[in-house]
Design an enzyme around this catalytic site. Structure first.
Site, PDB file in Angstrom:
ATOM      1  N   ASP A   1       5.963  -2.324  -3.027  1.00 58.57           N
ATOM      2  CA  ASP A   1       5.347  -2.541  -4.327  1.00 58.57           C
ATOM      3  C   ASP A   1       5.221  -1.166  -4.997  1.00 58.57           C
ATOM      4  O   ASP A   1       5.309  -0.127  -4.336  1.00 58.57           O
ATOM      5  CB  ASP A   1       3.977  -3.193  -4.118  1.00 58.57           C
ATOM      6  CG  ASP A   1       3.199  -3.353  -5.406  1.00 58.57           C
ATOM      7  OD1 ASP A   1       3.766  -3.842  -6.387  1.00 58.57           O
ATOM      8  OD2 ASP A   1       2.024  -2.952  -5.422  1.00 58.57           O
TER       9      ASP A   1
ATOM     10  N   ASP B   1      -0.138  -3.669  -1.737  1.00 59.73           N
ATOM     11  CA  ASP B   1      -1.592  -3.515  -1.723  1.00 59.73           C
ATOM     12  C   ASP B   1      -2.313  -4.710  -2.326  1.00 59.73           C
ATOM     13  O   ASP B   1      -3.463  -4.603  -2.745  1.00 59.73           O
ATOM     14  CB  ASP B   1      -2.002  -2.245  -2.491  1.00 59.73           C
ATOM     15  CG  ASP B   1      -1.821  -2.388  -4.004  1.00 59.73           C
ATOM     16  OD1 ASP B   1      -2.763  -2.070  -4.749  1.00 59.73           O
ATOM     17  OD2 ASP B   1      -0.744  -2.832  -4.435  1.00 59.73           O
TER      18      ASP B   1
ATOM     19  N   ASP C   1       2.796  -0.212  -8.213  1.00 65.26           N
ATOM     20  CA  ASP C   1       1.425   0.137  -8.603  1.00 65.26           C
ATOM     21  C   ASP C   1       0.470  -0.067  -7.439  1.00 65.26           C
ATOM     22  O   ASP C   1       0.346  -1.175  -6.907  1.00 65.26           O
ATOM     23  CB  ASP C   1       0.968  -0.739  -9.775  1.00 65.26           C
ATOM     24  CG  ASP C   1       1.806  -0.534 -11.025  1.00 65.26           C
ATOM     25  OD1 ASP C   1       1.331   0.130 -11.948  1.00 65.26           O
ATOM     26  OD2 ASP C   1       2.948  -1.033 -11.068  1.00 65.26           O
TER      27      ASP C   1
END
Length: 220
Positions: free
Chosen positions: A12, A170, A14
């Site tokens: 991922d 996250d 961001d």
């Protein structure tokens, strides 16, 4: 736990590779300033940065996508962000060294994000991620995470079966997407995590620091 060794690791963006929250928070607080409102404290905005416009506008203005003004505000937010996309954004500590470790181990790595290509394509080269083997944005395929299609597209582009890749993120939707794509998943505990304990996502493994990924590779 022991994981089967990967041939590539997908990430991922961001909150996993890049700490983009400062510029995202600035974009939504510029909206508040334009309305004569005090800025929303950064501490309230940072945990929702991975949720993009929905999360940040929700935290700053208390409205969701069903609100009649949401779409107009979303456009304003995105325009603010596009105009100042890499002022304070940086790679998280340890990311550069971790990616160097992957390169030295002969492993491919790529990016799968829900960020629109308009922003991903502008940001990635500015923050030192141009070496990615593939970059899949939120509008690259008809579906965004937690749908598995973006991850399956990434695996296809780097020429590997999905089960030969790990996916690191996250947010719960990252783990859901990886699981649906048949990839072992790693929870990025150093990221935003949405004020949620990453252990609740039931990822295959958790890492509290990017360099722990290299330890997981050696353990596998």
């Amino acid at each position: 736990m022991s994981l089967r060794p990967p041939r590539a690791i997908l990430f991922d963006l961001d909150g996993t590779l890049a700490d983009t929250a400062p510029d995202l928070a600035a974009a939504v607080n510029l909206m508040r300033s334009a309305r004569g409102l005090a800025p929303t404290p950064y501490e309230q905005l940072r945990p929702v940065a991975s949720a993009g416009a929905r999360g940040l506008i929700g935290a700053a203005f208390g409205i969701g996508p069903d609100h009649p003004e949401f779409n107009v505000m979303r456009t304003e937010f995105l325009d603010n962000y596009a105009a100042a996309i890499a002022i304070h954004t940086r790679l998280f500590d340890g990311i550069r060294e971790m990616l160097q470790g992957l390169d030295q181990a002969g492993l491919q790595w790529g990016i799968v994000t829900n960020k629109a290509a308009r922003f991903t394509d502008a940001l990635v080269p500015l923050i030192g991620l141009a070496g990615a083997g593939c970059v899949i944005s939120g509008d690259t395929t008809p579906h965004a995470k937690p749908h598995p299609q973006p991850l399956l597209e990434a695996a296809s582009r780097i020429g590997l079966p999905s089960e030969a890749c790990w996916y690191v993120g996250d947010d719960l939707r990252d783990i859901q997407a990886g699981r649906a794509a048949g990839m072992p998943t790693i929870g990025a505990g150093w990221g935003y995590c949405g004020n949620v304990e990453p252990a609740s996502w039931e990822a295959d493994a958790l890492a509290g620091h990017p360099l722990q990924l290299l330890e997981l590779l050696r353990a596998g």
